[in-house]
Scaffold this active site. Structure first.
Site, PDB file in Angstrom:
ATOM      1  N   ARG A   1       1.663   1.349  -0.215  1.00 28.27           N
ATOM      2  CA  ARG A   1       1.473  -0.097  -0.116  1.00 28.27           C
ATOM      3  C   ARG A   1       0.662  -0.623  -1.294  1.00 28.27           C
ATOM      4  O   ARG A   1      -0.415  -0.113  -1.583  1.00 28.27           O
ATOM      5  CB  ARG A   1       0.769  -0.463   1.195  1.00 28.27           C
ATOM      6  CG  ARG A   1       1.671  -0.404   2.399  1.00 28.27           C
ATOM      7  CD  ARG A   1       0.899  -0.706   3.653  1.00 28.27           C
ATOM      8  NE  ARG A   1      -0.097   0.323   3.947  1.00 28.27           N
ATOM      9  CZ  ARG A   1      -0.947   0.247   4.961  1.00 28.27           C
ATOM     10  NH1 ARG A   1      -0.962  -0.808   5.739  1.00 28.27           N
ATOM     11  NH2 ARG A   1      -1.801   1.220   5.185  1.00 28.27           N
TER      12      ARG A   1
ATOM     13  N   LYS B   1       6.099   5.895  18.316  1.00 32.28           N
ATOM     14  CA  LYS B   1       4.801   6.325  17.783  1.00 32.28           C
ATOM     15  C   LYS B   1       3.913   6.855  18.920  1.00 32.28           C
ATOM     16  O   LYS B   1       3.259   7.891  18.779  1.00 32.28           O
ATOM     17  CB  LYS B   1       4.136   5.119  17.114  1.00 32.28           C
ATOM     18  CG  LYS B   1       2.932   5.457  16.288  1.00 32.28           C
ATOM     19  CD  LYS B   1       2.499   4.191  15.588  1.00 32.28           C
ATOM     20  CE  LYS B   1       1.417   4.461  14.590  1.00 32.28           C
ATOM     21  NZ  LYS B   1       0.938   3.228  13.970  1.00 32.28           N
TER      22      LYS B   1
ATOM     23  N   CYS C   1      -6.057  -2.724   1.118  1.00 37.19           N
ATOM     24  CA  CYS C   1      -7.212  -3.613   1.342  1.00 37.19           C
ATOM     25  C   CYS C   1      -7.548  -4.535   0.180  1.00 37.19           C
ATOM     26  O   CYS C   1      -7.646  -5.746   0.356  1.00 37.19           O
ATOM     27  CB  CYS C   1      -8.450  -2.786   1.683  1.00 37.19           C
ATOM     28  SG  CYS C   1      -8.417  -2.150   3.350  1.00 37.19           S
TER      29      CYS C   1
ATOM     30  N   GLU D   1     -14.666  -2.479   9.563  1.00 34.02           N
ATOM     31  CA  GLU D   1     -14.563  -1.061   9.176  1.00 34.02           C
ATOM     32  C   GLU D   1     -14.619  -0.952   7.661  1.00 34.02           C
ATOM     33  O   GLU D   1     -14.207  -1.869   6.957  1.00 34.02           O
ATOM     34  CB  GLU D   1     -13.272  -0.448   9.740  1.00 34.02           C
ATOM     35  CG  GLU D   1     -11.973  -1.154   9.371  1.00 34.02           C
ATOM     36  CD  GLU D   1     -11.462  -0.793   7.997  1.00 34.02           C
ATOM     37  OE1 GLU D   1     -11.894   0.242   7.465  1.00 34.02           O
ATOM     38  OE2 GLU D   1     -10.647  -1.556   7.446  1.00 34.02           O
TER      39      GLU D   1
END
Ligand code: UDX
Length: 434
Positions: free
Chosen positions: A331, A38, A263, A154
């Protein structure tokens, strides 16, 4: 504004967006990750995630010499021939662990790795969603009186993370060390956003409080859609009428196949766990999770009814696999949860998503994924719109109707124009519509 030297540990959605955006604000940012492949890709300016504006910011930051990528947290902190790092952002995953609680193993690993390397006076900022008390626990783990810990949650939405970072509704900075909180808040001063300086525990709580409230709002709307249908009311009209009340607002009121993503499911489970550990039964949040399960089951009921009462051996086309439009993130996608339920009843599934050209082993198993929307309709007895991709509106519905065995669309997002669908020969079934 002072340009600061910043290290960002973790280059996932949050870390990479934070690093690239802070560099665009003029700071010098070194992003570290444990994944060598990555880091190599990022050094070449290749961004793996679908996030509008992010590849451009990464390229610009690197070209301006303000954004670097290094392998390993240690190399993010110790930068030879450079002034000492002043602020370290922890942006590592906090997945759902045992019993729904957030798993802090990655935070712990990073803290253990860097605690002796941090320059005196630097500030450690937690950006990951962590249980209340983690700033305090991190401070103890660090065991350094000369380092302050700050919580700076965030609020980035996938698919608009760069926009959200640069145009925030608010910036929340919590610390029990006022000067450290002020230093972190100052990093964002160019944005001119409302900034709340508070204590660490309150800042940590804000993230859960906001996300669980939003999840609750959506469960409420999904339950309302069900009731509207039973009573012959139209949920679109009802939510519009509700939304004019400024205390409610027009946004986040669209019914769907249930909420998902990286989330909301994680944060609702974590808040329940946090509340339980504190001796409280937070039934509103538990109820929102239960409603989310019911909502998915209701989609399946509608599809089963549409195909004649049994899903066994029926071919069903899925339009949309991602958890929402504008992202390729699968997800905790409600689309996949619905697919699983359909499959459990024996349906044969074919799926199409504009951001997911082919199947992902272990994730889309049991769904024949195609990049051609015509194939998703071929020989199907029902099509189910699960993700609100705007391009689904302009599909060649007449052509899709021509290849379907039975032209029926169950539109869980109320995305399509029923008249267009009817003209194309489809029976259109919405959610909560009269
Ligand atoms: C969310 C929060 O919005 C963000 O502030 C936080 O920091 C991370 O979690 P995200 O997970 O990217 O962001 O997605 P969001 O756009 O909030 O959507 C969450 C889920 O709700 C999706 O499954 C979406 O399809 C669903 N949704 C959203 C609806 O069903 N109806 C709506 O009106 C809005």
């Amino acid at each position: 504004m002072f340009a600061r030297r910043i290290a960002v540990i973790g280059t996932g959605y949050v870390g990479l967006t934070t690093g690239a955006c802070l560099a665009s604000l003029g700071h010098h940012v070194v992003c570290a990750d444990i994944d060598p492949a990555k880091i190599d890709r990022l050094k070449r300016g290749e961004v793996d995630i679908l996030e509008p504006g992010l590849p451009e910011l990464v390229m610009e930051g690197q070209a301006a010499g303000r954004l670097e990528f290094v392998l390993g947290a240690r190399n993010g902190i110790v930068q030879p021939d450079a002034p000492p790092v002043e602020v370290v952002f922890l942006c590592v995953p906090t997945p759902m662990g045992e019993g729904g609680a957030a798993d802090l193993a990655a935070v712990q690993t990073v803290v253990n790795e860097v605690r002796h390397l941090l320059p005196s006076g630097c500030v450690v900022v937690n950006k990951s969603t962590v249980p209340v008390g983690t700033a305090e626990a991190t401070r103890k783990m660090l065991g350094r009186r000369d380092i302050s810990v700050v919580s700076n949650p965030e609020f980035l939405r996938e698919g608009s993370a760069v926009h959200d970072f640069l145009n925030p509704d608010r910036i929340v900075v919590g610390s029990d060390a006022q000067d450290a909180a002020e230093r972190v808040a100052a990093l964002y001063s160019k944005l001119g956003a409302p900034t709340q300086l508070t204590d660490a525990a309150s800042a940590e709580m804000v993230k859960y409080a906001a996300n669980c409230f939003l999840a609750m709002k959506l469960s409420y709307v999904n339950a309302l859609a069900d009731l509207c249908e039973r009573l012959g009311a139209d949920v679109i009209e009802v939510t519009e009428g509700m939304g004019y009340d400024r205390r409610i607002g027009q946004t986040f009121l669209s019914p769907g196949p249930g909420w998902g993503g990286s989330c909301f499911p994680k944060d609702t489970h974590a808040l329940l766990q946090i509340a339980e550990a504190a001796g409280m039964d937070f039934d509103l949040v538990a109820g929102s999770l239960r409603t989310n399960v019911t909502t998915r089951a209701r989609v399946v009921d509608k599809v089963r009814t549409a195909v004649g009462g049994s899903l066994a051996g029926k071919r069903v086309g899925l339009l949309g696999l991602a958890f929402k439009a504008g992202t390729d993130d699968l997800r905790d996608s409600p689309a996949l949860a619905v697919a699983e339920l359909l499959r459990a009843e024996g349906a044969e599934l074919v799926g199409h998503d504009p951001a997911c050209a082919k199947g992902v082993p272990g994730v889309t198993d049991g769904i024949a994924v195609t990049d051609d929307p015509i194939d998703v309709a071929k020989d199907t007895e029902a099509l189910v719109v699960l993700t609100e991709w705007p391009q689904f509106r302009s599909l060649d519905w007449a052509a899709l109707g021509g290849v379907a065995k039975s032209p029926v669309v169950i539109d869980t997002r109320n995305l399509l124009d029923p008249d267009v669908l009817r003209r194309a020969g489809f029976a259109w079934i919405g959610f909560g519509r009269s």
